[in-house]
Write a protein that holds these residues in place. Structure first.
Motif, PDB file in Angstrom:
ATOM      1  N   LEU A 561       0.857  -1.192   0.000  1.00  0.00           N
ATOM      2  CA  LEU A 561       0.000   0.000   0.000  1.00  0.00           C
ATOM      3  C   LEU A 561       0.887   1.234   0.000  1.00  0.00           C
ATOM      4  O   LEU A 561       1.735   1.408   0.888  1.00  0.00           O
ATOM      5  CB  LEU A 561      -0.914   0.014   1.226  1.00  0.00           C
ATOM      6  N   TYR A 562       0.711   2.077  -1.026  1.00  0.00           N
ATOM      7  CA  TYR A 562       1.492   3.309  -1.158  1.00  0.00           C
ATOM      8  C   TYR A 562       0.576   4.489  -0.835  1.00  0.00           C
ATOM      9  O   TYR A 562      -0.306   4.837  -1.623  1.00  0.00           O
ATOM     10  CB  TYR A 562       2.033   3.407  -2.589  1.00  0.00           C
ATOM     11  N   ASP A 563       0.762   5.048   0.336  1.00  0.00           N
ATOM     12  CA  ASP A 563      -0.042   6.145   0.881  1.00  0.00           C
ATOM     13  C   ASP A 563      -1.452   5.686   1.232  1.00  0.00           C
ATOM     14  O   ASP A 563      -1.955   4.675   0.722  1.00  0.00           O
ATOM     15  CB  ASP A 563      -0.059   7.354  -0.050  1.00  0.00           C
ATOM     16  N   THR A 564      -2.082   6.449   2.115  1.00  0.00           N
ATOM     17  CA  THR A 564      -3.329   5.979   2.714  1.00  0.00           C
ATOM     18  C   THR A 564      -4.473   6.980   2.622  1.00  0.00           C
ATOM     19  O   THR A 564      -5.459   6.855   3.351  1.00  0.00           O
ATOM     20  CB  THR A 564      -3.081   5.634   4.200  1.00  0.00           C
ATOM     21  N   GLY A 565      -4.362   7.957   1.726  1.00  0.00           N
ATOM     22  CA  GLY A 565      -5.474   8.872   1.507  1.00  0.00           C
ATOM     23  C   GLY A 565      -5.699   9.838   2.655  1.00  0.00           C
ATOM     24  O   GLY A 565      -5.020   9.794   3.687  1.00  0.00           O
TER      25      GLY A 565
END
Length: 805
Positions: A561-565
């Motif tokens: 997961l690249y970044d989480t919003g």
């Protein structure tokens, strides 16, 4: 008749699956069919009778389809013109529903009565937020005014059309808004003209909403600091947002969610108690019994109380269904007729879909009617008497089993402790807590809230203990539709009677044979796994999280997961709303790595929710060591240029930042963004997060050969401070994706940035138009799909951006 009602409901369901609304003129084509159908039905020949009934079912199906289409055409016509989006409009209207009080704003529905701005066109019902005004330095922010349901206000607002994120396995806000007739949303602007014009508008619907607000206020005042006040508020007035997120997680894991809203069970129990009380009292009066039979009086009283409770609770779908069913039973009783329960359920179904064709889009619709159908299957029409405890256990088992397929299809999760939890919670909540809570609605009986809270506290202690049991809930991938249908058929077969007999005589057979085959039909729902990448392939999903970034990269045996919003509030963020449902729906049970590129909230806002919900093997970030996300992760490291690894034939290279950058206190968080390059034999993708011009120049100088990529996530959402000409020319992407929010206040993506990518021949996509973007690097090619195109529905309107394409 029930079969024809089912056909009508099926027609309503089919309409809600359409990408475009049909021309209503086609409905007239079915009018001439009425004559031959009537003639076939009058024929005594069995074959003609079957043909006539089949054609009649088709007429009912088309009737449901076009009935729902007519409603949709009417509601969709009430819209905000594109040219009035984002402009100040002065309105007069009424606060239509219970206002929702949040940390820094108040949200409310607003019925527009008059548009004061010349030539402006505004839908009849809109959703508004009134934010607190920012205070001057050294002064506290000014809170928004006290809003009450039924008040008339003059306000100045800025509006936009309903627009939400569109993701696989995600919540569809635009559908939700259409179902609730919210045709625009926005916020109240600061203006000297904002004023309350009337404290009360004399309409019955507003009186009910004002009563709901008064009850909520009294409950909160009567139980200050009590842990479960929100639950009692929800049980009384249907305000489920009063329940904290932590408690909802307990309800979900124990399978008692339905008890913490106004379920049909609560309405039925209350109506039953009133029926029994009135019946007992009425029979004590000779004159009253002569005037009206006690059973009829009790049925009328029970129905009136059920309707009153349902209205007080907001008239949600489960409550609607129960009121309609009780009305059918009461009417049959008054007419002296014995009506089969299947007919009662069918007429309730017809009432729901006729009055609200969008009800079929709600999970509550399917769970509510499904639970009643299961109860009827295992109890109605059975021969012989059963001990009440055995019958109760059979119903609990049947409901638990029967709701497994729809729960897995809609939520990818089902509670394993649900039968035990419901056996404890149902009698306590429905027979004790709810009656005490409803008595407390009457002002002189506020003291009833304390015993209600005491009983509820004991119930919640047991639920919390069961929720903490390992594997209390089963979660899995979203099952294919055909496995859900097969599972439902299997469960029906499993729940059929095990023995048949007549009266007290001997059994004529051993019941339906081979009921164990139903369990076999249920197996595919668990074992039909979703497809996944092969060795050397990369599946990349750029989730639609609004103005932020969240990307899921999957190889054959690994997930990243690249970044989480962004985070939205203390109770809601992208991790909870979008990322976790997507991962669960795709069958991703754990993450091998999570990269939080930098501390900005639009990239890190959902990280804590993801860490809480899904095991994460290691965290990579540029965050400070004392950051809450760092403290929540068990295995963490800093991202640094030169880091690389390989999973299943796919290479991952960290290109930025330099290790020495962390020792420079002048560097801003955007400049520390973790830049990741993923390379496969079929193509590559570059993820630069929020880097700016200086970082891009540094990348061009230090990683000149590593930058060319097949796909690119546009740096900093297409900001003018990024995507320099040198960077764009060096990457030279075939595809560029802008992750932006609808009508975002930054103006992303900037026109000049878009033109730079167009100049090198890149294909352009943006999340506010296309939704989530799914990339598959396989077979020496890049396959691209978008969520809005993949699952297009008539209520999903594209933004009006003429210069985009």
């Amino acid at each position: 008749m029930p079969a024809y009602i089912l056909a009508f409901a099926l027609g309503v369901v089919l309409l809600q699956q359409q990408a475009m609304l049909p021309d209503l003129a086609w409905a007239w084509a079915f009018v001439p069919a009425a004559v031959p159908v009537a003639m076939l039905l009058r024929c005594r020949t069995p074959v003609y009778g079957v043909i006539g009934r089949t054609l009649l079912a088709a007429v009912f199906l088309s009737g449901g389809f076009f009935w729902a289409a007519a409603f949709a055409q009417w509601r969709m016509a009430d819209l905000l013109p594109h040219e009035w989006e984002g402009r100040d409009i002065q309105l007069i209207g009424v606060v239509a529903e219970l206002p929702q009080i949040n940390v820094n704003n108040v949200r409310f529905s607003f019925d527009v009565e008059q548009v004061l701005t010349t030539d402006a066109v505004v839908p009849a019902r809109i959703s508004l937020a009134w934010y607190q005004e920012r205070g001057k330095p050294g002064k506290a922010a000014a809170a928004p005014p006290q809003l009450n349901a039924g008040e008339r206000w003059r306000i100045t607002a800025r509006l936009k059309r309903p627009h939400g994120s569109v993701n696989p396995h995600g919540f569809d806000f635009e559908r939700w808004a259409l179902e609730r007739n919210i045709r625009a949303s926005g916020y109240v602007r600061k203006s000297d003209g904002n004023a309350r014009l009337a404290h009360k508008v004399d309409r019955p619907v507003y009186h009910v909403e004002r009563l709901r607000q008064d009850v909520r206020a009294r409950f909160i005042k009567s139980l200050p600091g009590h842990a479960y006040t929100g639950i009692l508020v929800a049980l009384a007035v249907g305000d489920q947002r009063a329940i904290p997120r932590e408690q909802w997680q307990i309800f979900t894991r124990t399978g008692i969610n339905h008890l913490m809203s106004i379920s049909g069970l609560h309405v039925t129990m209350v109506a039953g108690l009133i029926f029994a009380l009135i019946y007992w009292l009425w029979r004590r009066s000779y004159h009253l019994t002569l005037w009206l039979p006690a059973r009829k009086a009790a049925a009328a009283a029970g129905l009136v109380v059920a309707l009153a409770y349902a209205l007080l609770a907001g008239f949600a779908i489960p409550a609607q269904r129960t009121v309609y069913m009780l009305a059918a039973v009461a009417i049959a009783l008054w007419m002296g007729r014995s009506t089969p329960m299947t007919a009662v359920l069918a007429w309730a179904l017809l009432a729901v879909v006729v009055l609200d064709p969008w009800a079929v889009l709600s999970p509550g619709f399917w769970l509510s009617f499904g639970a009643i159908a299961v109860i009827m299957l295992v109890s109605a029409g059975r021969i012989g008497r059963t001990h009440w405890l055995l019958g109760w256990g059979r119903v609990q088992w049947a409901i638990t089993l029967g709701l497994i397929p729809p729960l897995l299809a809609m939520f990818q999760q089902v509670s394993l402790v649900s039968p035990i939890a419901n056996a404890i919670a149902v009698p306590l909540v429905s027979l004790v807590v709810v009656p005490l809570t409803l008595l407390a609605v009457l002002p002189p009986l506020d003291f009833m809230l304390l015993p209600a809270h005491w009983v509820l506290s004991g119930c919640m202690a047991a639920m919390r203990w069961m929720s903490d049991v390992p594997q209390a809930a089963w979660s899995q991938h979203a099952p294919p539709p055909w496995t859900v249908a097969a599972g439902l058929a299997g469960i029906v077969w499993m729940l059929l009677p095990g023995g048949l007999g007549l009266g007290s005589g001997p059994r004529l057979s051993t019941g339906f044979p081979a009921r164990w085959l139903g369990a076999v039909a249920l197996l595919p729902i668990f074992f039909m796994l979703p497809s996944k990448p092969r060795s050397g392939e990369l599946w990349l999903t750029v989730l639609d999280v609004g103005q932020g970034l969240a990307v899921v990269a999957r190889t054959e045996k690994h997930a990243l997961l690249y970044d989480t919003g962004p985070g939205f509030s203390s109770e809601s963020d992208s991790g909870q709303r979008t990322i976790v449902p997507f991962l669960r729906g795709e069958g991703v049970r754990h993450l091998d790595a999570m990269i939080v590129t930098h501390a900005d909230l639009d990239h890190s806002g959902g990280a804590l929710s993801v860490l809480q919900a899904i095991p994460v093997e290691w965290l990579v970030s540029s965050l400070k060591r004392d950051h809450p996300i760092q403290l929540a992760a068990s295995n963490r490291r800093q991202c640094s240029s030169g880091d690389s690894w390989e999973w299943d034939g796919v290479r991952f290279d960290m290109l930025h930042p330099l290790e020495q950058s962390y020792s420079n206190p002048k560097i801003k968080t955007n400049a520390l963004s973790c830049v990741l390059k993923i390379t496969t034999a079929h193509g590559s993708v570059l993820l630069p997060a929020d880097i700016g011009k200086k970082s891009e120049y540094q990348l061009v100088a230090d990683n000149h050969d590593a930058l060319p990529s097949t796909a690119l996530i546009a740096p900093h959402h297409g900001s003018k401070t990024s995507s320099t000409t040198e960077f764009v020319n060096r990457v030279n992407p075939r595809l560029v994706i802008f992750t932006v929010g609808y009508r975002n206040r930054f103006g992303h993506p900037r026109d000049e940035v878009v033109e730079r990518y167009r100049a090198v021949g890149s294909e352009l996509l943006r999340s506010d138009i296309d939704g989530a973007v799914m990339l598959r690097f396989a077979d020496n090619d890049l396959a691209v799909e978008t969520a809005r195109a993949q699952r297009r529905r008539y209520w999903q309107a594209l933004p009006d951006i003429p210069a985009w394409r």
